[in-house]
Design a protein around this motif. Structure first.
Motif, PDB file in Angstrom:
ATOM      1  N   ILE A  36       2.683   0.879  -1.301  1.00  0.00           N
ATOM      2  CA  ILE A  36       2.259   1.701   0.009  1.00  0.00           C
ATOM      3  C   ILE A  36       0.891   1.317   0.292  1.00  0.00           C
ATOM      4  O   ILE A  36       0.141   2.251   0.584  1.00  0.00           O
ATOM      5  CB  ILE A  36       2.690   3.156  -0.234  1.00  0.00           C
ATOM      6  N   SER A  37       0.398   0.243   0.050  1.00  0.00           N
ATOM      7  CA  SER A  37      -1.022  -0.093   0.100  1.00  0.00           C
ATOM      8  C   SER A  37      -1.360  -0.946   1.423  1.00  0.00           C
ATOM      9  O   SER A  37      -2.691  -1.190   1.739  1.00  0.00           O
ATOM     10  CB  SER A  37      -1.393  -0.910  -0.880  1.00  0.00           C
ATOM     11  N   SER A  40       2.467   0.342   5.296  1.00  0.00           N
ATOM     12  CA  SER A  40       3.181   1.761   5.270  1.00  0.00           C
ATOM     13  C   SER A  40       2.188   2.776   5.141  1.00  0.00           C
ATOM     14  O   SER A  40       2.660   3.781   5.076  1.00  0.00           O
ATOM     15  CB  SER A  40       4.149   1.528   4.237  1.00  0.00           C
ATOM     16  N   ARG A  41       0.954   2.452   4.911  1.00  0.00           N
ATOM     17  CA  ARG A  41      -0.066   3.705   4.772  1.00  0.00           C
ATOM     18  C   ARG A  41      -0.912   3.373   5.896  1.00  0.00           C
ATOM     19  O   ARG A  41      -2.030   4.111   6.054  1.00  0.00           O
ATOM     20  CB  ARG A  41      -0.885   3.806   3.376  1.00  0.00           C
ATOM     21  N   LYS A  45       1.414   8.237  11.302  1.00  0.00           N
ATOM     22  CA  LYS A  45       1.295   9.542  10.597  1.00  0.00           C
ATOM     23  C   LYS A  45       2.400  10.157  11.322  1.00  0.00           C
ATOM     24  O   LYS A  45       2.647  11.276  11.104  1.00  0.00           O
ATOM     25  CB  LYS A  45       0.377  10.500  10.544  1.00  0.00           C
ATOM     26  N   ASP A 151       2.246  12.519   5.782  1.00  0.00           N
ATOM     27  CA  ASP A 151       1.457  11.912   4.993  1.00  0.00           C
ATOM     28  C   ASP A 151       1.893  10.505   4.441  1.00  0.00           C
ATOM     29  O   ASP A 151       2.554  10.425   3.455  1.00  0.00           O
ATOM     30  CB  ASP A 151       0.845  12.635   3.933  1.00  0.00           C
ATOM     31  N   ASP A 152       1.609   9.564   5.297  1.00  0.00           N
ATOM     32  CA  ASP A 152       2.509   8.263   4.793  1.00  0.00           C
ATOM     33  C   ASP A 152       2.247   7.615   3.509  1.00  0.00           C
ATOM     34  O   ASP A 152       3.260   7.282   2.808  1.00  0.00           O
ATOM     35  CB  ASP A 152       2.370   7.195   5.749  1.00  0.00           C
ATOM     36  N   GLU A 153       1.012   7.772   2.970  1.00  0.00           N
ATOM     37  CA  GLU A 153       0.960   7.236   1.810  1.00  0.00           C
ATOM     38  C   GLU A 153       1.524   8.309   0.542  1.00  0.00           C
ATOM     39  O   GLU A 153       2.052   7.618  -0.238  1.00  0.00           O
ATOM     40  CB  GLU A 153      -0.555   7.204   1.432  1.00  0.00           C
ATOM     41  N   LYS A 154       1.365   9.489   0.595  1.00  0.00           N
ATOM     42  CA  LYS A 154       1.920  10.130  -0.335  1.00  0.00           C
ATOM     43  C   LYS A 154       3.574  10.325  -0.132  1.00  0.00           C
ATOM     44  O   LYS A 154       4.213  10.454  -1.089  1.00  0.00           O
ATOM     45  CB  LYS A 154       1.502  11.645   0.174  1.00  0.00           C
TER      46      LYS A 154
END
Length: 359
Positions: A36-37, A40-41, A45, A151-154
């Motif tokens: 997710i780097s 996707s992040r 949102k 929260d896309d990354e989380k």
């Protein structure tokens, strides 16, 4: 139990690996950097049905996205929550009140028995009483509807955690240089053999096929989407027309600030992905068209990501948001795909892989 390699640690790769493991396969996920780097992040949102896609006639996509939106809401209420979004109606707007009403009515119908409330009309006075201070000239009122914010990354890393619990082996910092139709994967000088391979590398899916000398009739548009963060609070979300254009842009509350995005600029995957000065001016002008003017000094940050769109229209705004799954022997490639619809895409991947493995 079949051995399956999933290439790509974005949300579509993570969800596909999770679904394949749930189906009983032995799954290894390869990611060249960290999970997710990239794409996707760097989203807006939102987990949403895609209200604006109705203008392009993408009704099946919107119906599926709305179902997936509700799936996310039930899976993780800590990282996903309902968000009110207002579409203000101005006298000089490109889209008339009746058009917005028709689109929102259809959006509600496609959502079925969603837990989110249906749209409603807000009076001019109600909108002007908001502390967001929408510009008053020509304002007639507006519609409020609901989608979901995340929260896309989380959330992506939560999904990766679920995949690990299901048995997926995740290999980060493991770049794949080539893949083959017989299930071979070339990783750091090694040739690894699998019963099936899923190429879910997003904007780089076509590039990996080319590097592997595998021809494909499908092509991707890689489109940069940039966002600004303004050091201003916002009470609710807004979906706003860009003056003189067909496009719309979100203005959303985000962690005590205001998120403005997105743009749609074509670029190649090997070009640095960053918000340009022109995009900064564009997004700031959009915000200032509707709200009390913010200066460049109030820009607290920006970010950009690449989206893989099927090459279907010369205008990226009108390109299809659907995805395609293309098979070459033991290899399945994912073209396109959205954050919201990654659960249903993963189920399609699992069905296709099962068909590939059948004697």
């Amino acid at each position: 139990m079949a051995g399956i390699a999933v290439i790509g640690g974005g949300i579509n790769g993570v969800m596909s690996a999770w679904e394949l493991a749930r189906a009983g396969h032995c799954v290894t996920l390869f990611e060249r950097d960290t999970l997710i780097s990239h794409t996707s992040r760097t989203s807006s949102k939102l987990l949403h049905g895609g209200l604006r896609y109705l203008e392009n006639g993408e009704i099946p996509l919107v119906r599926r996205a709305l179902a997936d939106r509700d799936w996310w809401l039930t899976q993780n209420s800590k990282l996903v929550h309902p968000l009110a979004i207002t579409l203000p109606v101005y006298r000089q707007a490109r889209r008339k009140r009746w058009q917005l009403k028709a689109g929102l009515w259809l959006y509600d119908r496609l959502a079925g028995t969603s837990a989110l409330p249906p749209h409603q009309w807000l009076t001019r006075q109600s909108l002007l009483s908001s502390k967001d201070h929408l510009h008053a000239q020509g304002l007639q009122g507006g519609y409020r509807y609901f989608d979901a914010q995340m929260d896309d990354e989380k959330l992506g890393n939560w999904a990766a955690g679920q995949a690990r619990l299901a048995g997926v082996v995740i290999r980060e910092h493991a770049p794949i240089s080539r893949i083959a139709c017989d299930g071979s994967v070339y990783c750091s000088g090694q040739i690894l053999k699998f019963d099936a391979v899923v190429n879910a590398t997003g904007p780089w899916a076509a590039r990996l096929l080319t590097d592997s000398t595998i021809p494909c009739a499908f092509a991707l548009d890689t489109v940069r989407g940039s966002h600004l963060l303004l050091a201003r609070p916002l009470s609710q979300g807004y979906l706003l027309e860009v003056a003189g254009e067909r496009r719309v842009v979100f203005v959303l509350p985000w962690q005590g600030q205001t998120l403005v995005g997105t743009t749609e600029i074509r670029q190649t995957p090997d070009t640095p992905v960053q918000c340009s000065d022109a995009e900064t001016r564009y997004l700031l002008a959009l915000y200032n068209h509707y709200f009390p003017a913010a200066s460049e000094n109030e820009i607290s940050g920006s970010y950009a990501g690449l989206r893989p769109l099927l090459k279907s229209h010369r205008d990226p705004n009108r390109a299809q948001r659907e995805h395609a799954l293309i098979r070459h022997g033991c290899l399945l490639t994912v073209f396109g795909g959205k954050w919201t619809t990654s659960p249903s895409l993963a189920r399609e991947v699992a069905v296709q892989v099962q068909a590939m493995l059948a004697p």
